[in-house]
Design an enzyme around this catalytic site. Structure first.
Site, PDB file in Angstrom:
ATOM      1  CE  LYS A  81      -4.456   1.094   0.397  1.00  0.00           C
ATOM      2  NZ  LYS A  81      -5.628   0.398  -0.130  1.00  0.00           N
ATOM      3  N   GLY A 182     -23.386   4.122   4.467  1.00  0.00           N
ATOM      4  CA  GLY A 182     -22.577   4.647   3.364  1.00  0.00           C
ATOM      5  C   GLY A 182     -23.194   4.271   2.031  1.00  0.00           C
ATOM      6  N   GLY A 184     -22.052   5.371  -1.052  1.00  0.00           N
ATOM      7  CA  GLY A 184     -21.148   5.792  -2.128  1.00  0.00           C
ATOM      8  C   GLY A 184     -21.042   4.717  -3.191  1.00  0.00           C
ATOM      9  CB  VAL A 186     -18.618  -0.032  -1.952  1.00  0.00           C
ATOM     10  CG1 VAL A 186     -18.933  -1.405  -1.390  1.00  0.00           C
ATOM     11  CG2 VAL A 186     -17.270  -0.046  -2.655  1.00  0.00           C
TER      12      VAL A 186
HETATM   13  P1  NAD Z   1     -17.082   6.381  -1.449  1.00  0.00           P
HETATM   14  O1  NAD Z   1     -16.292   7.564  -1.056  1.00  0.00           O
HETATM   15  O2  NAD Z   1     -17.632   6.275  -2.838  1.00  0.00           O
HETATM   16  O3  NAD Z   1     -18.333   6.195  -0.458  1.00  0.00           O
HETATM   17  C1  NAD Z   1     -18.235   6.278   0.917  1.00  0.00           C
HETATM   18  C2  NAD Z   1     -19.513   6.901   1.408  1.00  0.00           C
HETATM   19  O4  NAD Z   1     -19.557   6.812   2.836  1.00  0.00           O
HETATM   20  C3  NAD Z   1     -19.657   8.377   1.044  1.00  0.00           C
HETATM   21  O5  NAD Z   1     -20.915   8.595   0.420  1.00  0.00           O
HETATM   22  C4  NAD Z   1     -19.558   9.074   2.401  1.00  0.00           C
HETATM   23  O6  NAD Z   1     -20.333  10.270   2.458  1.00  0.00           O
HETATM   24  C5  NAD Z   1     -20.093   8.026   3.336  1.00  0.00           C
HETATM   25  N1  NAD Z   1     -19.715   8.167   4.736  1.00  0.00           N
HETATM   26  C6  NAD Z   1     -18.520   8.587   5.247  1.00  0.00           C
HETATM   27  N2  NAD Z   1     -18.580   8.576   6.603  1.00  0.00           N
HETATM   28  C7  NAD Z   1     -19.808   8.101   6.940  1.00  0.00           C
HETATM   29  C8  NAD Z   1     -20.459   7.839   8.168  1.00  0.00           C
HETATM   30  N3  NAD Z   1     -19.864   8.063   9.339  1.00  0.00           N
HETATM   31  N4  NAD Z   1     -21.737   7.371   8.137  1.00  0.00           N
HETATM   32  C9  NAD Z   1     -22.361   7.156   6.968  1.00  0.00           C
HETATM   33  N5  NAD Z   1     -21.790   7.395   5.765  1.00  0.00           N
HETATM   34  C10 NAD Z   1     -20.535   7.852   5.752  1.00  0.00           C
HETATM   35  O7  NAD Z   1     -16.150   5.120  -1.099  1.00  0.00           O
HETATM   36  P2  NAD Z   1     -16.337   3.625  -1.600  1.00  0.00           P
HETATM   37  O8  NAD Z   1     -15.427   3.388  -2.750  1.00  0.00           O
HETATM   38  O9  NAD Z   1     -17.789   3.329  -1.703  1.00  0.00           O
HETATM   39  O10 NAD Z   1     -15.699   2.823  -0.376  1.00  0.00           O
HETATM   40  C11 NAD Z   1     -16.446   2.570   0.805  1.00  0.00           C
HETATM   41  C12 NAD Z   1     -15.634   1.689   1.739  1.00  0.00           C
HETATM   42  O11 NAD Z   1     -15.330   0.460   1.077  1.00  0.00           O
HETATM   43  C13 NAD Z   1     -14.275   2.276   2.171  1.00  0.00           C
HETATM   44  O12 NAD Z   1     -14.006   1.834   3.480  1.00  0.00           O
HETATM   45  C14 NAD Z   1     -13.288   1.623   1.218  1.00  0.00           C
HETATM   46  O13 NAD Z   1     -11.995   1.564   1.770  1.00  0.00           O
HETATM   47  C15 NAD Z   1     -13.906   0.257   1.079  1.00  0.00           C
HETATM   48  N6  NAD Z   1     -13.538  -0.458  -0.144  1.00  0.00           N
HETATM   49  C16 NAD Z   1     -13.822   0.079  -1.354  1.00  0.00           C
HETATM   50  C17 NAD Z   1     -13.492  -0.633  -2.510  1.00  0.00           C
HETATM   51  C18 NAD Z   1     -13.831  -0.092  -3.873  1.00  0.00           C
HETATM   52  O14 NAD Z   1     -13.728  -0.872  -4.838  1.00  0.00           O
HETATM   53  N7  NAD Z   1     -14.225   1.157  -4.023  1.00  0.00           N
HETATM   54  C19 NAD Z   1     -12.877  -1.885  -2.412  1.00  0.00           C
HETATM   55  C20 NAD Z   1     -12.621  -2.412  -1.146  1.00  0.00           C
HETATM   56  C21 NAD Z   1     -12.961  -1.692  -0.017  1.00  0.00           C
END
Ligand code: NAD
Length: 354
Positions: A81, A182, A184, A186
């Site tokens: 990382k 969340g 977003g 995912v």
């Molecule tokens: P993203 O930024 O698209 O979405 C995250 C969402 O969570 C945002 O809408 C944000 O406003 C919301 N959020 C933040 N704090 C919050 C809280 N306290 N309560 C409620 N909502 C909250 O990110 P993502 O790509 O969807 O990733 C989400 C999680 O999944 C992260 O932990 C990331 O590390 C993990 N992840 C993502 C991927 C990927 O392919 N994108 C792969 C593995 C793990």
């Protein structure tokens, strides 16, 4: 200052690189936890850390997580990382990205990077100008790779269905109540897939407009971000932040299953056992959320002509996630060890540290 290798998050990482290019404005840490199974693969995080020690902890913890995730997903990659220490104004420049690309290139293929929090596809395209050891780049229709979010969501959706079958004895998620933290990339993807199957959804996001818009599209309910962990439901699906499963968070849960995509959900290793004591079935995060890295890795290997480029190959590999989870849960039940501990032991064995 303590010796670096006595830091609690240091886990016999093979090598940790500190990069400082003052002229081009780059300060970064590239941690390679293990290259036992192949080049260390894992995204780059661009984040402002109030304390540099927090950046180090992130790099150490996240790179170990990538070793475990890649091993458990059956990928021929190790775990690494990178963390770029952003200034308070989070200014990102082309020179900084070029310097980062040079640093990755300098490792000669021992580390393969991709997007993580704060890094976009466009940023990776810029990094690609300086190094070939990059993935998560734009791809053509029907090809493996591109935005990993939808693939991560697919794996989580399949993992939730497996958990519902295992814990609740139901073959479908129709009418099953899932609370999604969340909405977003995912969480939104997971909610859409579950809605198609008739699941009952409660959504929350700190960006409440996002959650509301998705809820009205899917006919779901919303609650505040503060309330989502206490919603009475079948499945709590964390898809926002890490470290939410602490004493206080676990005490608030009113669900049978925790299964979601956020990385590092357990605040500390012992919290897996606390969940188990409460009778809550846990899907270890790095097992259920591997869909994105499977896609990104297949893209990388396809570009190097050592794997098929077909998106169906990615889907086939993601479809193995539920069986992997079931094996973990069965062993957990047979041994009394919590699912996270079972998964850790399996991953450690795979990377030659059993
Ligand atoms: P993203 O930024 O698209 O979405 C995250 C969402 O969570 C945002 O809408 C944000 O406003 C919301 N959020 C933040 N704090 C919050 C809280 N306290 N309560 C409620 N909502 C909250 O990110 P993502 O790509 O969807 O990733 C989400 C999680 O999944 C992260 O932990 C990331 O590390 C993990 N992840 C993502 C991927 C990927 O392919 N994108 C792969 C593995 C793990």
């Amino acid at each position: 200052m303590n010796a670096f290798w006595t830091e609690p998050d240091f886990d016999n990482h093979e090598v940790v690189h500190f990069v400082h290019d003052e002229k081009r404005g780059l300060t970064a840490i590239i941690a390679l936890h293990s290259t036992h199974l192949g080049p260390a693969a894992g995204g780059t995080r661009f984040w402002h850390y109030a304390q540099p020690g927090a950046a180090m902890r992130d790099a150490l913890r996240l790179s170990r997580g990538m070793s475990y995730k890649n091993a458990m997903a059956g990928l021929p990659m190790g775990g690494g990382k990178a963390v770029i220490l952003a200034s308070e104004d989070r200014a990102k420049t082309p020179e900084m990205l070029a310097a980062f690309g040079d640093a990755v290139e300098g490792l000669g293929g021992k580390y393969v990077t991709a997007e993580d929090v704060g890094i976009s596809v466009e940023d990776m395209v810029a990094v690609k100008q300086r190094t070939e050891y990059v993935s998560g780049l734009p791809v053509g229709e029907g090809e493996a790779g591109g935005n990993p979010g939808p693939f991560t969501a697919l794996g989580i959706y399949l993992g939730i269905k497996a958990a519902v079958q295992h814990k609740l004895g139901k073959d479908s998620v129709e009418g099953v109540h899932v609370a999604v933290q969340g909405t977003g990339s995912v969480g939104g993807g997971v909610a859409r897939l579950l809605a198609k199957d008739g699941a009952k959804l409660t959504l929350a996001d700190i960006n409440s407009d996002n959650a509301e818009a998705l809820a009205s599209e899917l006919g779901a309910d919303t609650v505040s971000a503060e309330a989502i962990m206490s919603v009475g439901c079948d499945v709590f699906s964390p898809n926002a932040l890490g470290a939410i499963l602490n004493e206080e968070g676990i005490a608030r849960l009113d669900c049978a299953i925790v299964a979601g995509g956020a990385n590092n959900q357990l605040a500390r290793p012992e919290h897996g056992a606390v969940l188990a004591q409460r009778g809550i079935l846990y899907a270890p995060d790095y097992v259920i959320n591997a869909g994105g890295i499977i896609s990104v890795t297949m893209e990388y290997l396809c570009r190097r002509e050592s794997a098929p480029c077909d998106i169906n190959e990615v889907r086939k590999r993601i479809a193995l996630i539920p069986d992997r989870l079931k094996t973990i849960w069965q062993e957990s039940e047979a041994t009394g060890s919590s699912p996270d501990r079972v998964a850790d032991a399996m991953a450690q064995k795979l990377i030659g540290r059993g």
